[in-house]
Design an enzyme around this catalytic site. Structure first.
Site, PDB file in Angstrom:
ATOM      1  N   LYS A   6      67.907  22.090 -12.826  1.00 53.65           N
ATOM      2  CA  LYS A   6      69.071  21.526 -13.519  1.00 53.65           C
ATOM      3  C   LYS A   6      69.576  22.513 -14.580  1.00 53.65           C
ATOM      4  O   LYS A   6      70.784  22.718 -14.734  1.00 53.65           O
ATOM      5  CB  LYS A   6      68.694  20.187 -14.177  1.00 53.65           C
ATOM      6  N   GLN A  57      63.836  13.334 -18.389  1.00 51.07           N
ATOM      7  CA  GLN A  57      63.325  13.408 -17.016  1.00 51.07           C
ATOM      8  C   GLN A  57      62.275  12.324 -16.786  1.00 51.07           C
ATOM      9  O   GLN A  57      61.358  12.130 -17.587  1.00 51.07           O
ATOM     10  CB  GLN A  57      62.734  14.803 -16.758  1.00 51.07           C
ATOM     11  N   ASP A  63      72.740  10.614 -16.875  1.00 51.87           N
ATOM     12  CA  ASP A  63      72.016  10.066 -15.722  1.00 51.87           C
ATOM     13  C   ASP A  63      72.611   8.726 -15.291  1.00 51.87           C
ATOM     14  O   ASP A  63      72.294   8.230 -14.201  1.00 51.87           O
ATOM     15  CB  ASP A  63      70.541   9.840 -16.079  1.00 51.87           C
TER      16      ASP A  63
END
Ligand code: GUN
Length: 292
Positions: free
Chosen positions: A54, A98, A121
């Site tokens: 990412k 994460q 997200d």
């Protein structure tokens, strides 16, 4: 006839070029460079790889990126304090914590602590609620990537039967909501199947579009698929020999009309949608702070 391959890696590269151009125009118009903070707690090797990918992707499109590494022994209060600090940092427009978090940390509390406009997200209750009520803003990256892949491959979803296998907040639920929405990549008739669904193959065989996020290596076999169906494999697993596989058996290629490969299918699209969401978050925050 073998299924056509949905090349997510190639598509992702093309979309990244578009995003790089949009980032560059945004920076010249506003003087603001979009910034993403990735928070990695503990030492899960898969998470380390995902976060590295990412960050690399951010660098290819001109998004400022920072990594916040925290030890596995981090407390809930320490993690919430870090999220608060990033919420208040004007150089950070997107915050990604994460998952999974180490045992003992409350994921939902952490995700709901992220400012909804920085929630790249799309996991905050407000953003999931907006999606469910037909007013999407920041949408989870994997389902967004699947939808983009369907649209850009020219696959009709309107009026077709889509079956989603999996009911997670990260993929299954938002995927079903996107396919249900009115408009491009939506208007499908949607069935969500999961571990408590009896006779799963009889459900998946009804799908014109089958999205598999079951989290089980190669669970979907050739006789689970209607001939000509579009099959999107969201799974990724490492086999004993070190190679990667998805939730869909390679034998499905002899039955499906389209099949997304693993690796090189949904994965690169997910990362690309994170870049898209970070730019969108920067736009939303820059508009929010501009006097009317
Ligand atoms: N873990 C697995 N998928 C994801 C994702 O899309 N976002 C985050 N933050 N963690 C994940």
């Amino acid at each position: 006839m073998a299924a056509e391959r949905m090349d997510g890696a190639d598509l992702a590269n093309r979309i990244r070029e578009e995003i790089a151009g949009e980032v560059s125009s945004f920076v010249s118009q506003t003087g603001v460079r979009p910034g993403l903070a990735a928070v990695l707690v503990g030492e899960n090797p898969a998470s380390q790889v995902y976060v590295r990918n990412k960050r690399k992707a951010c660098q290819t499109v001109g998004i400022h990126d920072v990594l916040i590494q925290m030890p596995a022994a981090t407390t809930q209060a320490e993690l919430l304090a870090e999220v608060d600090r990033l919420n208040a940092d004007p150089q950070i427009h997107g915050i990604l914590v994460q998952l999974p978090l180490p045992t003992g940390l409350d994921e939902l509390e952490v995700l709901d602590r992220i400012h909804p406009l920085k929630d790249v997200d799309g996991f905050h209750a407000e953003n999931l609620g907006r999606l469910a009520s037909g007013r999407p803003r920041l949408v989870p990256c994997t389902p967004l990537g699947v939808r983009e892949m369907l649209i850009r491959t020219g696959i009709q979803t309107r009026g077709r039967h889509a079956v989603v296998v999996g009911r997670s907040n990260i993929v299954g639920k938002p995927m079903a909501l996107l396919l249900l929405q009115k408009g491009p990549g939506g208007d499908a008739t949607v069935t969500v199947a999961h571990t408590a669904t009896p006779d799963l193959p009889s459900v998946t065989r009804q799908a014109d579009i089958l999205v598999v996020a079951a989290g089980r290596p190669e669970i979907v076999q050739a006789d689970w698929v209607k001939p000509g169906a579009v099959v999107i494999d969201v799974g990724i697993h490492r086999k004993a020999d070190g190679s990667l596989c998805g939730d869909v058996s390679p034998a499905v290629a002899s039955v499906a009309g389209w099949l997304s490969p693993v690796p090189g299918g949904v994965g690169p699209m997910t990362v690309t949608m994170l870049l898209h969401n970070t730019l969108l978050a920067a736009r939303l925050q820059t508009q929010a702070s501009t006097p009317a």
